[in-house]
Design an enzyme around this catalytic site. Structure first.
Site, PDB file in Angstrom:
ATOM      1  N   ARG A  88       0.839  -1.208   0.000  1.00 55.36           N
ATOM      2  CA  ARG A  88       0.000   0.000   0.000  1.00 55.36           C
ATOM      3  C   ARG A  88       0.875   1.260   0.000  1.00 55.36           C
ATOM      4  O   ARG A  88       0.515   2.278  -0.576  1.00 55.36           O
ATOM      5  CB  ARG A  88      -0.917  -0.005   1.228  1.00 55.36           C
ATOM      6  CG  ARG A  88      -1.949  -1.131   1.223  1.00 55.36           C
ATOM      7  CD  ARG A  88      -2.696  -1.180   2.548  1.00 55.36           C
ATOM      8  NE  ARG A  88      -3.734  -2.210   2.596  1.00 55.36           N
ATOM      9  CZ  ARG A  88      -3.547  -3.443   3.052  1.00 55.36           C
ATOM     10  NH1 ARG A  88      -2.358  -3.834   3.469  1.00 55.36           N
ATOM     11  NH2 ARG A  88      -4.545  -4.296   3.103  1.00 55.36           N
ATOM     12  N   ASP A 148     -10.142  -4.579   8.310  1.00 56.81           N
ATOM     13  CA  ASP A 148      -9.205  -5.601   8.807  1.00 56.81           C
ATOM     14  C   ASP A 148      -9.867  -6.453   9.892  1.00 56.81           C
ATOM     15  O   ASP A 148      -9.621  -7.664   9.972  1.00 56.81           O
ATOM     16  CB  ASP A 148      -7.927  -4.933   9.346  1.00 56.81           C
ATOM     17  CG  ASP A 148      -7.230  -4.110   8.264  1.00 56.81           C
ATOM     18  OD1 ASP A 148      -7.372  -4.461   7.082  1.00 56.81           O
ATOM     19  OD2 ASP A 148      -6.575  -3.103   8.603  1.00 56.81           O
ATOM     20  N   ARG A 151     -12.093  -8.973   8.279  1.00 57.86           N
ATOM     21  CA  ARG A 151     -11.278 -10.077   7.735  1.00 57.86           C
ATOM     22  C   ARG A 151     -10.796 -10.987   8.867  1.00 57.86           C
ATOM     23  O   ARG A 151     -10.705 -12.207   8.707  1.00 57.86           O
ATOM     24  CB  ARG A 151     -10.100  -9.493   6.950  1.00 57.86           C
ATOM     25  CG  ARG A 151     -10.581  -8.867   5.645  1.00 57.86           C
ATOM     26  CD  ARG A 151      -9.466  -8.237   4.841  1.00 57.86           C
ATOM     27  NE  ARG A 151      -9.953  -7.853   3.517  1.00 57.86           N
ATOM     28  CZ  ARG A 151      -9.389  -6.927   2.753  1.00 57.86           C
ATOM     29  NH1 ARG A 151      -8.318  -6.275   3.177  1.00 57.86           N
ATOM     30  NH2 ARG A 151      -9.887  -6.654   1.569  1.00 57.86           N
ATOM     31  N   HIS A 175      -2.752   0.276   8.844  1.00 61.26           N
ATOM     32  CA  HIS A 175      -3.445  -0.531   7.823  1.00 61.26           C
ATOM     33  C   HIS A 175      -2.424  -0.963   6.771  1.00 61.26           C
ATOM     34  O   HIS A 175      -2.389  -0.446   5.653  1.00 61.26           O
ATOM     35  CB  HIS A 175      -4.578   0.304   7.212  1.00 61.26           C
ATOM     36  CG  HIS A 175      -5.324  -0.398   6.126  1.00 61.26           C
ATOM     37  ND1 HIS A 175      -5.994  -1.579   6.320  1.00 61.26           N
ATOM     38  CD2 HIS A 175      -5.504  -0.081   4.827  1.00 61.26           C
ATOM     39  CE1 HIS A 175      -6.547  -1.958   5.182  1.00 61.26           C
ATOM     40  NE2 HIS A 175      -6.263  -1.074   4.251  1.00 61.26           N
TER      41      HIS A 175
HETATM   42  N1  LIG Z   1      -8.534   1.742   3.405  1.00 62.43           N
HETATM   43  C1  LIG Z   1      -8.909   0.547   2.958  1.00 62.43           C
HETATM   44  O1  LIG Z   1      -9.242  -0.337   3.746  1.00 62.43           O
HETATM   45  C2  LIG Z   1      -8.941   0.283   1.480  1.00 62.43           C
HETATM   46  C3  LIG Z   1      -9.525  -0.884   0.966  1.00 62.43           C
HETATM   47  C4  LIG Z   1      -9.556  -1.074  -0.415  1.00 62.43           C
HETATM   48  C5  LIG Z   1      -9.013  -0.115  -1.261  1.00 62.43           C
HETATM   49  N2  LIG Z   1      -8.426   0.990  -0.735  1.00 62.43           N
HETATM   50  C6  LIG Z   1      -7.853   2.046  -1.586  1.00 62.43           C
HETATM   51  O2  LIG Z   1      -8.930   2.790  -2.157  1.00 62.43           O
HETATM   52  C7  LIG Z   1      -8.478   3.385  -3.366  1.00 62.43           C
HETATM   53  C8  LIG Z   1      -9.480   3.082  -4.478  1.00 62.43           C
HETATM   54  O3  LIG Z   1      -9.469   1.718  -4.812  1.00 62.43           O
HETATM   55  P1  LIG Z   1     -10.398   1.156  -5.989  1.00 62.43           P
HETATM   56  O4  LIG Z   1     -10.191  -0.297  -6.030  1.00 62.43           O
HETATM   57  O5  LIG Z   1     -11.765   1.731  -5.867  1.00 62.43           O
HETATM   58  O6  LIG Z   1      -9.679   1.835  -7.260  1.00 62.43           O
HETATM   59  P2  LIG Z   1     -10.348   2.160  -8.679  1.00 62.43           P
HETATM   60  O7  LIG Z   1      -9.230   2.395  -9.635  1.00 62.43           O
HETATM   61  O8  LIG Z   1     -11.382   1.144  -9.013  1.00 62.43           O
HETATM   62  O9  LIG Z   1     -11.110   3.534  -8.413  1.00 62.43           O
HETATM   63  C9  LIG Z   1     -10.452   4.743  -8.130  1.00 62.43           C
HETATM   64  C10 LIG Z   1     -11.218   5.851  -8.820  1.00 62.43           C
HETATM   65  O10 LIG Z   1     -10.640   7.107  -8.436  1.00 62.43           O
HETATM   66  C11 LIG Z   1     -10.798   7.985  -9.548  1.00 62.43           C
HETATM   67  N3  LIG Z   1      -9.919   9.140  -9.417  1.00 62.43           N
HETATM   68  C12 LIG Z   1      -8.575   9.222  -9.622  1.00 62.43           C
HETATM   69  N4  LIG Z   1      -8.166  10.490  -9.393  1.00 62.43           N
HETATM   70  C13 LIG Z   1      -9.254  11.204  -9.039  1.00 62.43           C
HETATM   71  C14 LIG Z   1      -9.465  12.562  -8.680  1.00 62.43           C
HETATM   72  N5  LIG Z   1      -8.446  13.428  -8.624  1.00 62.43           N
HETATM   73  N6  LIG Z   1     -10.717  12.966  -8.377  1.00 62.43           N
HETATM   74  C15 LIG Z   1     -11.757  12.084  -8.410  1.00 62.43           C
HETATM   75  N7  LIG Z   1     -11.618  10.800  -8.763  1.00 62.43           N
HETATM   76  C16 LIG Z   1     -10.381  10.356  -9.060  1.00 62.43           C
HETATM   77  C17 LIG Z   1     -10.464   7.099 -10.747  1.00 62.43           C
HETATM   78  O11 LIG Z   1     -10.948   7.654 -11.969  1.00 62.43           O
HETATM   79  C18 LIG Z   1     -11.155   5.787 -10.361  1.00 62.43           C
HETATM   80  O12 LIG Z   1     -12.470   5.702 -10.901  1.00 62.43           O
HETATM   81  C19 LIG Z   1      -7.072   2.825  -3.611  1.00 62.43           C
HETATM   82  O13 LIG Z   1      -6.099   3.746  -3.171  1.00 62.43           O
HETATM   83  C20 LIG Z   1      -7.043   1.575  -2.761  1.00 62.43           C
HETATM   84  O14 LIG Z   1      -5.736   1.199  -2.404  1.00 62.43           O
HETATM   85  C21 LIG Z   1      -8.386   1.206   0.606  1.00 62.43           C
END
Ligand SMILES: NC(=O)c1ccc[n+]([C@@H]2O[C@H](COP(=O)([O-])OP(=O)(O)OC[C@H]3O[C@@H](n4cnc5c(N)ncnc54)[C@H](O)[C@@H]3O)[C@@H](O)[C@H]2O)c1
Length: 308
Positions: A88, A148, A151, A175
């Protein structure tokens, strides 16, 4: 209750869907930078309303923050997810710029909003929002521990051969694969400590499987997971929107709690209408304290990569 979800990708859309299905918000605005993408996801989701029986109105916006005005809660999922083999922390270069801009845009149109940060590396992104906005610390919440812990409960139920509803457990700390601290000695099966049922070796296996929970899915899916992350975020949003006063592990800014300072990291908090209403300082064993310190050192190291 108006909720904005920035990023209409896998996690953002899943989160919007679960919020709508629970039917507690009047409006959910999905916003994405990709032309037409959020509008398309919103329209598709709205076409499930009569099938799934919800009245929440979901709208989409291509980077027009005026549509998010006066949001009560906003969720930041925008940014890139990890690919198999990535940590991450490797996402920081791209995601820090996105999270900083997005949080500032949100606050311009909703100065009283409560922000939930999801984009990774989540603890460092939460810290970034804390350092670059004037928002009170109770209104900046990082989501990681709720996922987490879900899970962890999945792995505990598997090891115990018990239904998940019989199992309780919590993961605190950073995380990240290395930073998570699953509190195995506090985990219980209907109030009975899991150590009554599982060998030390099996409990350690549950801990290790939990820590790599995200990486395991990323390997299987080719990208990071979205159902459980979306559901976890929707749980936090509901606890705030409905003033539930529920306890979740969330990343929050610490000033002495758990012996830590100037860091955002996962600890148990009470969530209600004011966001983080209380940080719950639980008793940790010496070994849990040492793991928490080690986890915090990892998060602080990633924080130094931020250009503040
Ligand atoms: N905290 C957690 O527990 C957790 C869990 C899963 C995923 N995540 C994180 O969440 C994030 C999103 O994951 P995902 O699988 O949905 O990715 P994804 O690629 O499916 O979706 C991300 C979206 O963000 C958009 N985006 C990019 N820049 C942008 C901006 N400046 N303004 C608005 N929209 C913008 C993209 O166009 C895309 O549609 C990742 O960083 C991932 O690592 C965190």
């Amino acid at each position: 209750m108006k909720v904005t979800v920035v990023g209409a990708g896998a996690v953002g859309a899943s989160c919007a869907e679960y919020i709508a299905m629970k039917d507690f918000a009047s409006e959910v605005v999905l916003l994405d930078i990709k032309e037409g993408y959020a509008e398309g996801k919103a329209m598709d989701l709205m076409q499930t309303a009569s099938l799934n029986g919800f009245d929440t109105k979901i709208t989409g916006s291509t980077n027009d923050y005026s549509k998010t005005a006066d949001s009560d809660i906003a969720v930041i999922t925008s940014g890139i997810p990890r690919k198999p083999g990535m940590t991450r922390e490797e996402l920081i270069g791209i995601n820090a710029g996105i999270v900083k801009t997005v949080s500032q845009n949100l606050l311009e149109h909703s100065p009283n909003v409560i922000l939930i940060v999801v984009s990774n590396p989540m603890d460092t992104m939460t810290y970034l929002v804390h350092k670059t906005t004037n928002l009170a610390k109770n209104k900046i919440i990082g989501m990681g521990g709720a996922l987490d812990s879900a899970r962890f409960k999945y792995r505990l139920a598997e090891a115990l051969g018990a239904p998940i509803s019989d199992v309780d457990g919590m993961v605190i700390g950073g995380h990240s694969d290395k930073g998570m601290v699953p509190l195995i000695n506090h985990a219980a099966r209907n109030s009975v400590k899991v150590s009554e049922f599982l060998s030390e070796e099996r409990m350690q296996q549950v801990v290790e499987d939990t820590k790599v929970g995200g990486a395991t899915l990323t390997k299987l899916l080719g990208t990071s997971a979205w159902y459980a992350p979306g559901a976890a975020v929707s749980g936090l949003v509901q606890a705030i929107a409905c003033d539930q006063k529920k306890v979740f592990p969330c990343s929050t800014y610490l000033e002495g709690e758990y012996g830590l300072n100037d860091i955002c990291i996962g600890v148990p908090v009470v969530l209600g209408k004011n966001g983080i209403e209380k940080i719950v300082d639980i008793d940790l064993s010496d070994s849990e304290k040492a793991k928490m310190q080690e986890s915090a050192a990892g998060v602080s190291k990633t924080n130094t990569l931020l250009e503040l």
